[in-house]
Design a protein around this motif. Structure first.
Motif, PDB file in Angstrom:
ATOM      1  N   THR A  92      -7.358   2.742 -10.639  1.00 32.46           N
ATOM      2  CA  THR A  92      -8.073   2.138  -9.359  1.00 32.46           C
ATOM      3  C   THR A  92      -6.588   1.597  -8.681  1.00 32.46           C
ATOM      4  O   THR A  92      -6.089   1.340  -7.713  1.00 32.46           O
ATOM      5  N   ARG A 120      -5.586   2.697  -4.979  1.00 34.11           N
ATOM      6  CA  ARG A 120      -5.214   1.462  -3.523  1.00 34.11           C
ATOM      7  C   ARG A 120      -3.948   1.516  -3.130  1.00 34.11           C
ATOM      8  O   ARG A 120      -3.879   1.638  -2.491  1.00 34.11           O
ATOM      9  N   GLU A 135      -4.861   1.374   0.652  1.00 33.17           N
ATOM     10  CA  GLU A 135      -4.323   0.095   1.973  1.00 33.17           C
ATOM     11  C   GLU A 135      -2.843   0.439   1.952  1.00 33.17           C
ATOM     12  O   GLU A 135      -2.993   0.186   2.963  1.00 33.17           O
TER      13      GLU A 135
END
Length: 299
Positions: A241, A245, A249
């Motif tokens: 994860t 990310r 992001e």
């Protein structure tokens, strides 16, 4: 467009006819862009897992090719005008029609500019309008030279200048389209930094078999194999994860696929590690050489 065709025939202006021809392709370019957007909205399927997003890129390619065909026609007609004796152009109709075309193109460019920064498809239509705007400026200049100085040769000269300006303005669009079709790395993604940021995570030994490309405008994809330290005792789902990310992001990548591995046994892909090794020397990136040796040729 209709006004420029009528004005070009009545005045004998090649520059005005060239601008009219280009304005006709403007309408076609915008229509093609709208058609591509409509097709791109169709859902993905088992046969086309990415859907029809690339339709927008193909529309941009066709628009760029159309611009280059127009340039070839303008230069061909201008060449024959230079050899024609007694060529006469009535400057006043050219001036008034050119000013009207300039006003229309300024308005169209203002409308399209807001979308051109986010879509190659819209960029293609915008480049058509910008080239036509430059053409209108050239028409006005040629008409002024004809009216004030009687330089009728200014008409084919300005036509060639218009063609060259169109060629220059469309070059960036063509290179962007070709870069996407060749699956080039998106300009907004620093692959070296992306891999370095992932390798800085605890438990990650090396990122390899890296691929980054553009599906369509504002939609990039990234795939990689990530070698995990076999002794890492943390939560691997949380680690995955964290890697996603970073890609989502910090680099704005929409489609991320990461394969986690504890060894490279059975991994037959081209690992693409040479450029990452070079980057490690530049930025002082931490590399576990014991793991790298399994990826290097001859190991």
């Amino acid at each position: 467009m209709v006004a420029e065709i009528i004005g070009g025939v009545l005045s004998g202006s090649l520059a005005l006819l060239a601008d009219a021809g280009h304005m006709a392709t403007d309408a076609a370019a915008i229509g093609l862009a709208l058609l591509a957007m409509w097709i791109a909205e169709r859902a993905a399927s088992a046969e086309r897992t990415f859907g029809f997003y690339r339709t927008e890129v193909l529309a941009a390619l066709l628009n760029a090719i159309a611009l280059w065909i127009i340039v070839a026609w303008i230069c061909f007609e201008a060449y024959h005008r230079f050899g024609a004796e007694g060529a006469h152009v009535d400057g006043w109709p050219v001036l008034w029609v050119g000013l009207g075309g300039l006003a229309v193109n300024i308005a169209a460019a203002f409308i399209l500019h807001r979308s051109s920064e986010h879509s190659l498809n819209a960029e293609g239509a915008f480049q058509h309008v910008m080239a036509d705007l430059l053409g209108s400026v050239g028409v006005v200049i040629s008409s002024v030279l004809i009216i004030t100085l009687g330089w009728h040769v200014a008409d084919p000269i300005i036509s060639i200048v218009i063609g060259l300006l169109i060629l220059v303005s469309s070059w960036g669009l063509m290179t962007s389209v070709v870069h996407v079709l060749l699956e080039g790395t998106p300009e907004n993604i620093d692959v070296y930094k992306l891999c370095n940021d992932i390798e800085e995570l605890e438990g990650v030994t090396l990122v390899h078999d890296v691929h980054a490309w553009t599906i369509t405008s504002q939609s990039d994809a990234f795939t990689a194999h990530v070698l995990i330290d076999p002794t890492y005792g943390g939560d691997k789902d949380a680690l995955l994860t964290a890697m996603k990310r970073i890609a989502h992001e910090e680099f704005g990548i929409a489609h991320v696929t990461i394969q986690m591995e504890e060894s490279v046994n059975g991994c037959d892909e081209d690992h693409h590690v040479d450029h990452l090794l070079q980057r490690s020397r530049i930025v002082g990136q931490r590399v576990t050489w014991g793991s790298l040796r399994y990826l290097l040729p001859g190991s």
